[in-house]
Scaffold this motif. Sequence first.
Motif, short mmCIF file in Angstrom:
data_model
loop_
_atom_site.label_atom_id
_atom_site.label_comp_id
_atom_site.label_asym_id
_atom_site.label_seq_id
_atom_site.Cartn_x
_atom_site.Cartn_y
_atom_site.Cartn_z
N LEU A 1 0.83 -1.20 0.00
CA LEU A 1 0.00 0.00 0.00
C LEU A 1 0.86 1.26 0.00
CD1 LEU A 1 -2.82 1.41 0.44
CD2 LEU A 1 -2.31 1.27 2.87
N PHE A 2 1.90 1.28 0.81
CA PHE A 2 2.75 2.46 0.93
C PHE A 2 3.77 2.58 -0.21
CE2 PHE A 2 1.70 2.11 5.56
CZ PHE A 2 0.99 3.28 5.62
N TYR A 3 4.23 1.47 -0.72
CA TYR A 3 5.30 1.50 -1.72
C TYR A 3 4.95 2.30 -2.97
CZ TYR A 3 9.04 -0.01 -4.77
OH TYR A 3 10.09 -0.02 -5.62
N PRO A 4 3.81 2.04 -3.63
CA PRO A 4 3.51 2.81 -4.85
C PRO A 4 3.28 4.30 -4.59
CG PRO A 4 2.07 0.90 -4.70
CD PRO A 4 2.81 1.00 -3.42
N LEU A 5 2.87 4.64 -3.38
CA LEU A 5 2.62 6.03 -3.05
C LEU A 5 3.90 6.81 -2.75
CD1 LEU A 5 -0.51 5.57 -0.76
CD2 LEU A 5 -0.46 6.31 -3.14
N ARG A 6 5.03 6.09 -2.62
CA ARG A 6 6.33 6.71 -2.32
C ARG A 6 6.29 7.50 -1.02
NH1 ARG A 6 10.21 4.38 -4.93
NH2 ARG A 6 10.75 5.27 -6.92
N LEU A 7 5.59 6.95 -0.02
CA LEU A 7 5.49 7.59 1.28
C LEU A 7 6.58 7.07 2.20
CD1 LEU A 7 1.64 7.35 1.77
CD2 LEU A 7 2.94 9.30 0.98
N THR A 8 6.99 7.89 3.14
CA THR A 8 8.02 7.47 4.08
C THR A 8 7.47 7.27 5.48
OG1 THR A 8 8.61 9.77 4.49
CG2 THR A 8 9.87 8.60 2.81
N SER A 9 6.24 7.67 5.74
CA SER A 9 5.67 7.49 7.07
C SER A 9 4.16 7.35 6.99
CB SER A 9 6.04 8.67 7.98
OG SER A 9 5.31 9.81 7.62
N MET A 10 3.60 6.84 8.08
CA MET A 10 2.15 6.70 8.14
C MET A 10 1.48 8.06 8.25
SD MET A 10 1.61 5.21 11.93
CE MET A 10 2.21 6.06 13.36
N TYR A 11 2.21 9.05 8.73
CA TYR A 11 1.64 10.39 8.88
C TYR A 11 1.40 11.03 7.52
CZ TYR A 11 3.71 9.29 13.32
OH TYR A 11 4.08 8.65 14.45
N GLU A 12 2.29 10.79 6.58
CA GLU A 12 2.07 11.27 5.22
C GLU A 12 0.83 10.61 4.62
OE1 GLU A 12 5.44 11.59 2.45
OE2 GLU A 12 6.68 11.06 4.18
N TYR A 13 0.65 9.32 4.92
CA TYR A 13 -0.53 8.62 4.41
C TYR A 13 -1.81 9.21 5.01
CZ TYR A 13 -3.96 5.04 3.45
OH TYR A 13 -5.09 4.39 3.05
N LEU A 14 -1.79 9.51 6.31
CA LEU A 14 -2.98 10.10 6.93
C LEU A 14 -3.33 11.43 6.28
CD1 LEU A 14 -2.38 9.40 10.72
CD2 LEU A 14 -4.20 8.46 9.29
N GLU A 15 -2.32 12.26 6.02
CA GLU A 15 -2.57 13.56 5.38
C GLU A 15 -3.10 13.37 3.97
OE1 GLU A 15 -0.42 17.87 5.04
OE2 GLU A 15 0.86 16.10 5.04
N LEU A 16 -2.53 12.42 3.23
CA LEU A 16 -2.97 12.16 1.86
C LEU A 16 -4.37 11.55 1.83
CD1 LEU A 16 -2.04 12.11 -1.14
CD2 LEU A 16 -1.25 9.78 -0.71
N ARG A 17 -4.62 10.59 2.72
CA ARG A 17 -5.90 9.87 2.72
C ARG A 17 -7.06 10.76 3.11
NH1 ARG A 17 -10.35 8.20 3.10
NH2 ARG A 17 -11.09 6.15 3.72
#
Length: 111
Positions: free
Chosen positions: A60-76
């Motif tokens: 899930l994180f790899y294709p998004l090129r995210l480095t932390s779960m916090y970036e995912y929360l902001e993006l999601r």
Amino acid sequence: MGNRKMSLIPTALSILVLFQSAILILGAPAEMYTKGTQYYLYTFGQMLAVLLASVVYVPLFYPLRLTSMYEYLELRFNSRAAKLTGTIINTISTLIYSGLASFAPSTALQA
């Protein structure tokens, strides 16, 4: 980040090693002594959970090129407040865990 070339096994092992602490090193033998071989069920369950997390969350994180779960929360949630809330909750949780992880071996060494 492993240059984004790490396979499943090293990723799973790095997540597993993250949870190694003095609590586990001191508590596992005591738990094995009191509960017997039933403790292996916990060990196998934890290994399965780490492998599943590596299979489910890493892709899930790899294709998004995210480095932390916090970036995912902001993006999601498209919200900086969600990122800050996650950061605050994780910081408080880590502080509490760090205190316990420091207190447990100090109590054992004192005895």
